[in-house]
Design a protein around this motif. Structure first.
Motif, PDB file in Angstrom:
ATOM      1  N   GLU A 111       0.947  -1.358  -0.101  1.00 15.04           N
ATOM      2  CA  GLU A 111      -0.449  -0.019   0.231  1.00 15.04           C
ATOM      3  C   GLU A 111       0.875   1.349  -0.028  1.00 15.04           C
ATOM      4  O   GLU A 111       2.161   1.206   0.530  1.00 15.04           O
ATOM      5  CB  GLU A 111      -0.905   0.000   1.212  1.00 15.04           C
ATOM      6  CG  GLU A 111      -1.944  -0.933   1.150  1.00 15.04           C
ATOM      7  CD  GLU A 111      -1.318  -1.956   2.522  1.00 15.04           C
ATOM      8  OE1 GLU A 111      -2.240  -2.836   3.190  1.00 15.04           O
ATOM      9  OE2 GLU A 111      -0.205  -2.216   2.855  1.00 15.04           O
ATOM     10  N   LEU A 161      -5.291   6.278  -1.608  1.00 15.53           N
ATOM     11  CA  LEU A 161      -4.488   5.103  -1.345  1.00 15.53           C
ATOM     12  C   LEU A 161      -4.280   4.353  -2.637  1.00 15.53           C
ATOM     13  O   LEU A 161      -5.267   4.263  -3.419  1.00 15.53           O
ATOM     14  CB  LEU A 161      -5.264   4.428  -0.152  1.00 15.53           C
ATOM     15  CG  LEU A 161      -5.557   5.297   1.292  1.00 15.53           C
ATOM     16  CD1 LEU A 161      -6.029   4.243   1.876  1.00 15.53           C
ATOM     17  CD2 LEU A 161      -4.259   6.023   1.378  1.00 15.53           C
ATOM     18  N   CYS A 196      -2.828   0.373  -3.959  1.00 21.33           N
ATOM     19  CA  CYS A 196      -2.392  -0.883  -3.630  1.00 21.33           C
ATOM     20  C   CYS A 196      -1.952  -1.800  -4.700  1.00 21.33           C
ATOM     21  O   CYS A 196      -2.604  -1.859  -5.722  1.00 21.33           O
ATOM     22  CB  CYS A 196      -3.287  -1.700  -3.024  1.00 21.33           C
ATOM     23  SG  CYS A 196      -2.873  -3.398  -2.360  1.00 21.33           S
ATOM     24  N   TRP A 214     -10.356  -2.592   0.517  1.00 21.67           N
ATOM     25  CA  TRP A 214      -9.663  -1.807   1.611  1.00 21.67           C
ATOM     26  C   TRP A 214     -10.608  -1.927   2.990  1.00 21.67           C
ATOM     27  O   TRP A 214     -11.748  -1.785   2.827  1.00 21.67           O
ATOM     28  CB  TRP A 214      -9.678  -0.097   1.466  1.00 21.67           C
ATOM     29  CG  TRP A 214      -8.803  -0.003   0.198  1.00 21.67           C
ATOM     30  CD1 TRP A 214      -9.134   0.240  -1.079  1.00 21.67           C
ATOM     31  CD2 TRP A 214      -7.481   0.286   0.203  1.00 21.67           C
ATOM     32  NE1 TRP A 214      -8.116   0.413  -1.732  1.00 21.67           N
ATOM     33  CE2 TRP A 214      -6.954   0.528  -1.153  1.00 21.67           C
ATOM     34  CE3 TRP A 214      -6.497   0.234   1.327  1.00 21.67           C
ATOM     35  CZ2 TRP A 214      -5.655   1.049  -1.449  1.00 21.67           C
ATOM     36  CZ3 TRP A 214      -5.102   0.497   0.876  1.00 21.67           C
ATOM     37  CH2 TRP A 214      -4.864   0.937  -0.423  1.00 21.67           C
ATOM     38  N   TYR A 215      -9.917  -2.040   3.922  1.00 20.62           N
ATOM     39  CA  TYR A 215     -10.348  -2.323   5.387  1.00 20.62           C
ATOM     40  C   TYR A 215      -9.671  -1.193   6.178  1.00 20.62           C
ATOM     41  O   TYR A 215      -8.296  -0.771   5.789  1.00 20.62           O
ATOM     42  CB  TYR A 215     -10.130  -3.660   5.755  1.00 20.62           C
ATOM     43  CG  TYR A 215     -11.216  -5.025   5.062  1.00 20.62           C
ATOM     44  CD1 TYR A 215     -10.897  -4.999   3.706  1.00 20.62           C
ATOM     45  CD2 TYR A 215     -12.301  -5.391   5.590  1.00 20.62           C
ATOM     46  CE1 TYR A 215     -11.492  -6.104   2.880  1.00 20.62           C
ATOM     47  CE2 TYR A 215     -12.957  -6.193   5.054  1.00 20.62           C
ATOM     48  CZ  TYR A 215     -12.783  -6.681   3.536  1.00 20.62           C
ATOM     49  OH  TYR A 215     -13.575  -7.553   3.004  1.00 20.62           O
ATOM     50  N   ARG A 216     -10.119  -0.980   7.199  1.00 18.90           N
ATOM     51  CA  ARG A 216      -9.489  -0.040   8.131  1.00 18.90           C
ATOM     52  C   ARG A 216      -9.694  -0.473   9.692  1.00 18.90           C
ATOM     53  O   ARG A 216     -10.713  -1.018   9.838  1.00 18.90           O
ATOM     54  CB  ARG A 216     -10.007   1.261   8.175  1.00 18.90           C
ATOM     55  CG  ARG A 216     -11.408   1.622   8.290  1.00 18.90           C
ATOM     56  CD  ARG A 216     -11.731   3.190   7.961  1.00 18.90           C
ATOM     57  NE  ARG A 216     -13.045   3.298   8.286  1.00 18.90           N
ATOM     58  CZ  ARG A 216     -13.658   4.544   8.052  1.00 18.90           C
ATOM     59  NH1 ARG A 216     -12.928   5.318   7.423  1.00 18.90           N
ATOM     60  NH2 ARG A 216     -14.763   4.520   8.632  1.00 18.90           N
ATOM     61  N   THR A 237     -15.095  -2.337  -1.246  1.00 18.41           N
ATOM     62  CA  THR A 237     -14.394  -3.566  -2.200  1.00 18.41           C
ATOM     63  C   THR A 237     -15.021  -3.399  -3.602  1.00 18.41           C
ATOM     64  O   THR A 237     -15.870  -2.888  -3.953  1.00 18.41           O
ATOM     65  CB  THR A 237     -14.985  -4.828  -1.880  1.00 18.41           C
ATOM     66  OG1 THR A 237     -16.480  -5.104  -1.818  1.00 18.41           O
ATOM     67  CG2 THR A 237     -14.734  -5.264  -0.162  1.00 18.41           C
ATOM     68  N   ILE A 265     -13.657   3.670  -4.659  1.00 12.80           N
ATOM     69  CA  ILE A 265     -12.831   2.729  -5.259  1.00 12.80           C
ATOM     70  C   ILE A 265     -12.550   2.123  -6.623  1.00 12.80           C
ATOM     71  O   ILE A 265     -13.535   2.309  -7.447  1.00 12.80           O
ATOM     72  CB  ILE A 265     -13.188   1.350  -4.218  1.00 12.80           C
ATOM     73  CG1 ILE A 265     -12.006   0.368  -4.386  1.00 12.80           C
ATOM     74  CG2 ILE A 265     -14.342   0.642  -4.847  1.00 12.80           C
ATOM     75  CD1 ILE A 265     -12.164  -0.921  -3.356  1.00 12.80           C
ATOM     76  N   LEU A 268      -8.096   4.095  -3.589  1.00 18.58           N
ATOM     77  CA  LEU A 268      -9.253   4.351  -2.980  1.00 18.58           C
ATOM     78  C   LEU A 268      -9.011   5.994  -2.836  1.00 18.58           C
ATOM     79  O   LEU A 268      -8.090   6.377  -2.156  1.00 18.58           O
ATOM     80  CB  LEU A 268      -9.272   3.883  -1.503  1.00 18.58           C
ATOM     81  CG  LEU A 268     -10.329   4.240  -0.634  1.00 18.58           C
ATOM     82  CD1 LEU A 268     -11.714   3.503  -1.178  1.00 18.58           C
ATOM     83  CD2 LEU A 268     -10.098   3.965   0.862  1.00 18.58           C
ATOM     84  N   TYR A 313      -5.223   1.639   7.216  1.00 14.38           N
ATOM     85  CA  TYR A 313      -5.860   1.119   5.997  1.00 14.38           C
ATOM     86  C   TYR A 313      -5.365   0.021   5.556  1.00 14.38           C
ATOM     87  O   TYR A 313      -4.205  -0.102   5.162  1.00 14.38           O
ATOM     88  CB  TYR A 313      -6.207   2.008   4.980  1.00 14.38           C
ATOM     89  CG  TYR A 313      -7.270   3.139   5.346  1.00 14.38           C
ATOM     90  CD1 TYR A 313      -7.063   4.156   6.641  1.00 14.38           C
ATOM     91  CD2 TYR A 313      -8.426   3.339   4.870  1.00 14.38           C
ATOM     92  CE1 TYR A 313      -8.067   4.878   7.113  1.00 14.38           C
ATOM     93  CE2 TYR A 313      -9.706   4.003   5.389  1.00 14.38           C
ATOM     94  CZ  TYR A 313      -9.396   5.053   6.258  1.00 14.38           C
ATOM     95  OH  TYR A 313     -10.362   5.751   6.719  1.00 14.38           O
ATOM     96  N   TYR A 314      -5.845  -1.164   5.196  1.00 20.29           N
ATOM     97  CA  TYR A 314      -5.146  -2.273   4.915  1.00 20.29           C
ATOM     98  C   TYR A 314      -6.081  -2.559   3.587  1.00 20.29           C
ATOM     99  O   TYR A 314      -7.320  -2.699   3.256  1.00 20.29           O
ATOM    100  CB  TYR A 314      -5.629  -3.505   5.747  1.00 20.29           C
ATOM    101  CG  TYR A 314      -4.671  -3.458   7.170  1.00 20.29           C
ATOM    102  CD1 TYR A 314      -5.637  -2.955   8.167  1.00 20.29           C
ATOM    103  CD2 TYR A 314      -3.591  -3.886   7.262  1.00 20.29           C
ATOM    104  CE1 TYR A 314      -4.914  -2.650   9.515  1.00 20.29           C
ATOM    105  CE2 TYR A 314      -3.149  -3.510   8.604  1.00 20.29           C
ATOM    106  CZ  TYR A 314      -3.746  -3.068   9.724  1.00 20.29           C
ATOM    107  OH  TYR A 314      -3.383  -2.864  10.765  1.00 20.29           O
ATOM    108  N   CYS A 315      -4.859  -2.977   2.659  1.00 22.19           N
ATOM    109  CA  CYS A 315      -5.284  -3.524   1.181  1.00 22.19           C
ATOM    110  C   CYS A 315      -5.517  -5.100   1.259  1.00 22.19           C
ATOM    111  O   CYS A 315      -4.940  -5.808   1.856  1.00 22.19           O
ATOM    112  CB  CYS A 315      -4.444  -3.258   0.362  1.00 22.19           C
ATOM    113  SG  CYS A 315      -4.716  -3.936  -1.247  1.00 22.19           S
TER     114      CYS A 315
END
Length: 122
Positions: free
Chosen positions: A6, A20, A22, A36-38, A50, A69, A80, A93-95
């Protein structure tokens, strides 16, 4: 092996924007969905948005109308765009790449990036 990297996190004032990105790399044959999650301190990881390989999107109610997204299937990238940021958007924030098929395995696997910090100041 598949890796997700990311980029684009940082510090921004409330009302500002960040983007963002990824990139997934490795022996990838196909990725079903990317997203993406956070996760904020003391809270569980939650879905932000998603997008499927066909372009169908899903957003958390809290970000609808503010975040967008997008995905480039040929490059295995997902982005994102975050507008009108609020202090409550502050999180790591996680991909995520869901149900990834590689050229070396018949099993589909989910992968996660290491995360990028987004801080929104009031």
């Amino acid at each position: 092996q598949v890796q997700l990297v990311e980029s684009g996190g940082g510090l921004v004032q409330a009302g500002g924007s960040l983007r963002l990105s990824c990139a997934a790399s490795g022996s990838i044959f196909r990725i079903n969905a990317m997203g993406w999650y956070r996760q904020s301190p003391g809270k569980q990881r939650e879905l932000v948005a998603t997008i499927t390989s066909g372009g169908s999107t899903n957003y958390a109610d809290s970000v609808k109308g503010r975040f967008t997204i997008s995905r480039e299937n040929a490059k295995n990238t997902v982005s994102l765009q975050m507008n009108s940021l609020k202090p409550q958007d502050t999180a790591v924030y996680y991909c995520n790449a869901e149900r990834v098929l590689t050229t070396t395995s018949i099993f589909a696997t989910d992968y996660w990036g290491k995360g990028t910090l987004v801080t929104v100041s009031s």
